[in-house]
Design an enzyme around this catalytic site. Structure first.
Site, PDB file in Angstrom:
ATOM      1  CG  HIS A   1      -1.903  -1.145   1.203  1.00  0.00           C
ATOM      2  ND1 HIS A   1      -2.497  -1.622   2.333  1.00  0.00           N
ATOM      3  CD2 HIS A   1      -2.347  -1.924   0.178  1.00  0.00           C
ATOM      4  CE1 HIS A   1      -3.271  -2.651   2.026  1.00  0.00           C
ATOM      5  NE2 HIS A   1      -3.204  -2.861   0.720  1.00  0.00           N
TER       6      HIS A   1
ATOM      7  N   GLY B   1      -1.194  -9.589  12.437  1.00  0.00           N
ATOM      8  CA  GLY B   1      -1.663  -8.231  12.685  1.00  0.00           C
ATOM      9  C   GLY B   1      -2.559  -7.642  11.637  1.00  0.00           C
TER      10      GLY B   1
HETATM   11  C1  BV8 Z   1      -8.002  -2.599  -5.336  1.00  0.00           C
HETATM   12  C2  BV8 Z   1      -3.346   2.964   2.568  1.00  0.00           C
HETATM   13  C3  BV8 Z   1      -8.350  -3.097  -7.613  1.00  0.00           C
HETATM   14  C4  BV8 Z   1      -4.060   4.069   3.214  1.00  0.00           C
HETATM   15  C5  BV8 Z   1      -4.818   1.114   2.558  1.00  0.00           C
HETATM   16  C6  BV8 Z   1     -15.111  -0.464  -4.382  1.00  0.00           C
HETATM   17  C7  BV8 Z   1     -14.316   0.174  -5.324  1.00  0.00           C
HETATM   18  C8  BV8 Z   1     -12.977  -0.143  -5.467  1.00  0.00           C
HETATM   19  C9  BV8 Z   1     -12.411  -1.114  -4.679  1.00  0.00           C
HETATM   20  C10 BV8 Z   1     -13.205  -1.726  -3.735  1.00  0.00           C
HETATM   21  C11 BV8 Z   1     -14.542  -1.429  -3.590  1.00  0.00           C
HETATM   22  N1  BV8 Z   1     -15.028  -2.216  -2.583  1.00  0.00           N
HETATM   23  C12 BV8 Z   1     -14.046  -3.000  -2.095  1.00  0.00           C
HETATM   24  C13 BV8 Z   1     -12.946  -2.722  -2.785  1.00  0.00           C
HETATM   25  C14 BV8 Z   1     -11.668  -3.303  -2.614  1.00  0.00           C
HETATM   26  C15 BV8 Z   1     -10.934  -2.405  -1.610  1.00  0.00           C
HETATM   27  C16 BV8 Z   1     -11.206  -3.000  -0.245  1.00  0.00           C
HETATM   28  O1  BV8 Z   1     -10.647  -4.024   0.071  1.00  0.00           O
HETATM   29  N2  BV8 Z   1     -12.069  -2.343   0.565  1.00  0.00           N
HETATM   30  C17 BV8 Z   1     -12.358  -2.880   1.892  1.00  0.00           C
HETATM   31  C18 BV8 Z   1     -12.657  -1.727   2.859  1.00  0.00           C
HETATM   32  C19 BV8 Z   1     -13.513  -3.868   1.765  1.00  0.00           C
HETATM   33  N3  BV8 Z   1      -9.536  -2.522  -1.938  1.00  0.00           N
HETATM   34  C20 BV8 Z   1      -8.963  -1.590  -2.718  1.00  0.00           C
HETATM   35  O2  BV8 Z   1      -9.518  -0.599  -3.135  1.00  0.00           O
HETATM   36  C21 BV8 Z   1      -7.521  -1.903  -3.100  1.00  0.00           C
HETATM   37  N4  BV8 Z   1      -7.370  -1.778  -4.504  1.00  0.00           N
HETATM   38  O3  BV8 Z   1      -8.810  -3.426  -4.985  1.00  0.00           O
HETATM   39  O4  BV8 Z   1      -7.632  -2.386  -6.654  1.00  0.00           O
HETATM   40  C22 BV8 Z   1      -9.550  -2.265  -7.946  1.00  0.00           C
HETATM   41  C23 BV8 Z   1      -9.375  -0.976  -8.420  1.00  0.00           C
HETATM   42  C24 BV8 Z   1     -10.511  -0.231  -8.765  1.00  0.00           C
HETATM   43  C25 BV8 Z   1     -11.787  -0.773  -8.627  1.00  0.00           C
HETATM   44  C26 BV8 Z   1     -11.946  -2.071  -8.109  1.00  0.00           C
HETATM   45  C27 BV8 Z   1     -10.842  -2.804  -7.751  1.00  0.00           C
HETATM   46  C28 BV8 Z   1      -6.599  -0.923  -2.408  1.00  0.00           C
HETATM   47  C29 BV8 Z   1      -6.634  -1.168  -0.926  1.00  0.00           C
HETATM   48  C30 BV8 Z   1      -5.528  -0.336  -0.278  1.00  0.00           C
HETATM   49  C31 BV8 Z   1      -6.175   0.678   0.617  1.00  0.00           C
HETATM   50  N5  BV8 Z   1      -5.121   1.365   1.328  1.00  0.00           N
HETATM   51  N6  BV8 Z   1      -3.841   1.768   3.150  1.00  0.00           N
HETATM   52  C32 BV8 Z   1      -3.249   4.526   4.368  1.00  0.00           C
HETATM   53  O5  BV8 Z   1      -2.719   3.662   5.105  1.00  0.00           O
HETATM   54  O6  BV8 Z   1      -3.189   5.738   4.535  1.00  0.00           O
HETATM   55  S1  BV8 Z   1      -5.604  -0.079   3.421  1.00  0.00           S
HETATM   56  C33 BV8 Z   1      -5.392   0.110   5.105  1.00  0.00           C
HETATM   57  O7  BV8 Z   1      -6.048  -1.035   5.677  1.00  0.00           O
HETATM   58  C34 BV8 Z   1      -3.973   0.010   5.632  1.00  0.00           C
HETATM   59  O8  BV8 Z   1      -3.003  -0.249   4.652  1.00  0.00           O
HETATM   60  C35 BV8 Z   1      -4.066  -1.189   6.566  1.00  0.00           C
HETATM   61  O9  BV8 Z   1      -2.896  -1.844   6.716  1.00  0.00           O
HETATM   62  C36 BV8 Z   1      -5.040  -1.980   5.801  1.00  0.00           C
HETATM   63  C37 BV8 Z   1      -5.590  -3.219   6.344  1.00  0.00           C
HETATM   64  O10 BV8 Z   1      -5.932  -3.007   7.660  1.00  0.00           O
HETATM   65  P1  BV8 Z   1      -5.131  -3.904   8.716  1.00  0.00           P
HETATM   66  O11 BV8 Z   1      -3.686  -3.754   8.445  1.00  0.00           O
HETATM   67  O12 BV8 Z   1      -5.682  -5.279   8.703  1.00  0.00           O
HETATM   68  O13 BV8 Z   1      -5.433  -3.148  10.048  1.00  0.00           O
HETATM   69  P2  BV8 Z   1      -6.763  -3.251  10.919  1.00  0.00           P
HETATM   70  O14 BV8 Z   1      -6.787  -2.090  11.850  1.00  0.00           O
HETATM   71  O15 BV8 Z   1      -7.935  -3.510  10.020  1.00  0.00           O
HETATM   72  O16 BV8 Z   1      -6.570  -4.596  11.778  1.00  0.00           O
HETATM   73  C38 BV8 Z   1      -5.537  -4.652  12.730  1.00  0.00           C
HETATM   74  C39 BV8 Z   1      -5.473  -6.099  13.170  1.00  0.00           C
HETATM   75  O17 BV8 Z   1      -4.373  -6.228  14.056  1.00  0.00           O
HETATM   76  C40 BV8 Z   1      -6.702  -6.560  13.919  1.00  0.00           C
HETATM   77  O18 BV8 Z   1      -7.059  -7.860  13.472  1.00  0.00           O
HETATM   78  C41 BV8 Z   1      -6.244  -6.618  15.373  1.00  0.00           C
HETATM   79  O19 BV8 Z   1      -6.869  -7.676  16.092  1.00  0.00           O
HETATM   80  C42 BV8 Z   1      -4.788  -6.926  15.194  1.00  0.00           C
HETATM   81  N7  BV8 Z   1      -3.916  -6.476  16.282  1.00  0.00           N
HETATM   82  C43 BV8 Z   1      -4.066  -5.419  17.120  1.00  0.00           C
HETATM   83  N8  BV8 Z   1      -3.003  -5.347  17.958  1.00  0.00           N
HETATM   84  C44 BV8 Z   1      -2.167  -6.366  17.614  1.00  0.00           C
HETATM   85  C45 BV8 Z   1      -2.739  -7.084  16.549  1.00  0.00           C
HETATM   86  N9  BV8 Z   1      -2.153  -8.156  15.986  1.00  0.00           N
HETATM   87  C46 BV8 Z   1      -0.967  -8.538  16.490  1.00  0.00           C
HETATM   88  N10 BV8 Z   1      -0.346  -7.901  17.514  1.00  0.00           N
HETATM   89  C47 BV8 Z   1      -0.915  -6.822  18.100  1.00  0.00           C
HETATM   90  N11 BV8 Z   1      -0.296  -6.195  19.119  1.00  0.00           N
END
Ligand code: BV8
Length: 230
Positions: free
Chosen positions: A108, A176
């Site tokens: 990302h 994570g």
């Molecule tokens: C794509 C940059 C092809 C930002 C990020 C409609 C139109 C277009 C696309 C979509 C759409 N609907 C869905 C999509 C696909 C979309 C998507 O997945 N949406 C989600 C919300 C459903 N994806 C995209 O758009 C991707 N591109 O598909 O391209 C395309 C193109 C056009 C049209 C169609 C398709 C691009 C996705 C990239 C987005 N950018 N980041 C920024 O950071 O500023 S994503 C963002 O979420 C971060 O990068 C982050 O890393 C990522 C994932 O989150 P997690 O890392 O999992 O973090 P989270 O907080 O969720 O969870 C933390 C976890 O850690 C928890 O489980 C917790 O229990 C655990 N935890 C907590 N403490 C600890 C721990 N684990 C271990 N140890 C600890 N101590």
């Protein structure tokens, strides 16, 4: 892990949580009552570049002094143990590189990189206080964070490398991540279909917990060092 030759790791925001970086979907995932999904989009940026840059400026300033945690360090040591080791990360905070990991695929992007919205040139910018918001390129065009926003495609080369690392590994560790965001969330399934043993490291259950071979319930800062030493 002992008999593996090729290990692939996928990390998410949880691996940086113990370093003090707020996760996305945890309660601290808010900024001025905005959710990341509302700000991390090209529409939000072109609609209000100043607001989006203020969000990134706030995150850059918060992340700058933070240090890698034992989870990051365990992955650095793990990389040295295996013939083939690929670290795929969804995190944009740069902490894996700061810890010393080498073979990193930043799915990302990176919060310390800017990209010219006209020329496309990517540059490193480590300012913790941006001189101007939005920052401008020498060519006069607006700079954007070199980050993949929702609705934007990942860099083809990086995605190809990540998929290759998932299809060609003996063990994949997923640490994570809530496994919500695509295409990262599908990578464990791809590795599993290719015969890899999947280990999830997370204090909570996630969307993939039901499909992994081993769910190590705990914080990555505790579990990854134990896994490495086991
Ligand atoms: C794509 C940059 C092809 C930002 C990020 C409609 C139109 C277009 C696309 C979509 C759409 N609907 C869905 C999509 C696909 C979309 C998507 O997945 N949406 C989600 C919300 C459903 N994806 C995209 O758009 C991707 N591109 O598909 O391209 C395309 C193109 C056009 C049209 C169609 C398709 C691009 C996705 C990239 C987005 N950018 N980041 C920024 O950071 O500023 S994503 C963002 O979420 C971060 O990068 C982050 O890393 C990522 C994932 O989150 P997690 O890392 O999992 O973090 P989270 O907080 O969720 O969870 C933390 C976890 O850690 C928890 O489980 C917790 O229990 C655990 N935890 C907590 N403490 C600890 C721990 N684990 C271990 N140890 C600890 N101590």
């Amino acid at each position: 892990m002992r008999s593996a030759k090729r290990v692939t790791v996928l990390t998410g925001a949880g691996v940086s949580a113990e370093s003090g970086v707020p996760t996305f979907r945890g309660e601290e995932g808010l900024w001025r009552n905005f959710r990341a999904e509302e700000l991390a989009t090209p529409e939000a940026f072109y609609n209000d570049p100043k607001l989006v840059w203020e969000w990134y400026g706030w995150r850059r300033k918060l992340i700058a002094p933070l240090k890698p945690n034992p989870g990051h360090s365990a992955l650095v040591d793990m990389e040295k143990k295996y013939q083939r080791f690929v670290l795929i990360t969804q995190n944009v905070d740069g902490l894996h590189a700061k810890a010393g990991s080498k073979n990193i695929l930043e799915l990302h992007g990176n919060i310390w990189h800017t990209r010219c919205t006209v020329e496309g040139m990517v540059k490193e910018n480590l300012e913790t206080e941006l001189k101007e918001i939005p920052p401008l390129c020498e060519c006069g065009a607006m700079l954007r964070p070199h980050i993949v926003w929702f609705g934007e495609s990942l860099e083809p080369e990086i995605l190809k490398g990540a998929m290759d690392a998932c299809r060609n590994c003996d063990v994949m560790i997923v640490a994570g991540t809530s496994a919500v965001v695509q295409p990262a969330a599908s990578m464990a399934g791809i590795a599993s279909d290719a015969g890899a043993f999947i280990i999830e490291v997370n204090p909570d259950r996630t969307l993939i917990t039901g499909e992994v071979d081993a769910h190590l319930h705990g914080k990555s800062g505790d579990v990854l060092p134990l896994l490495l030493n086991a």
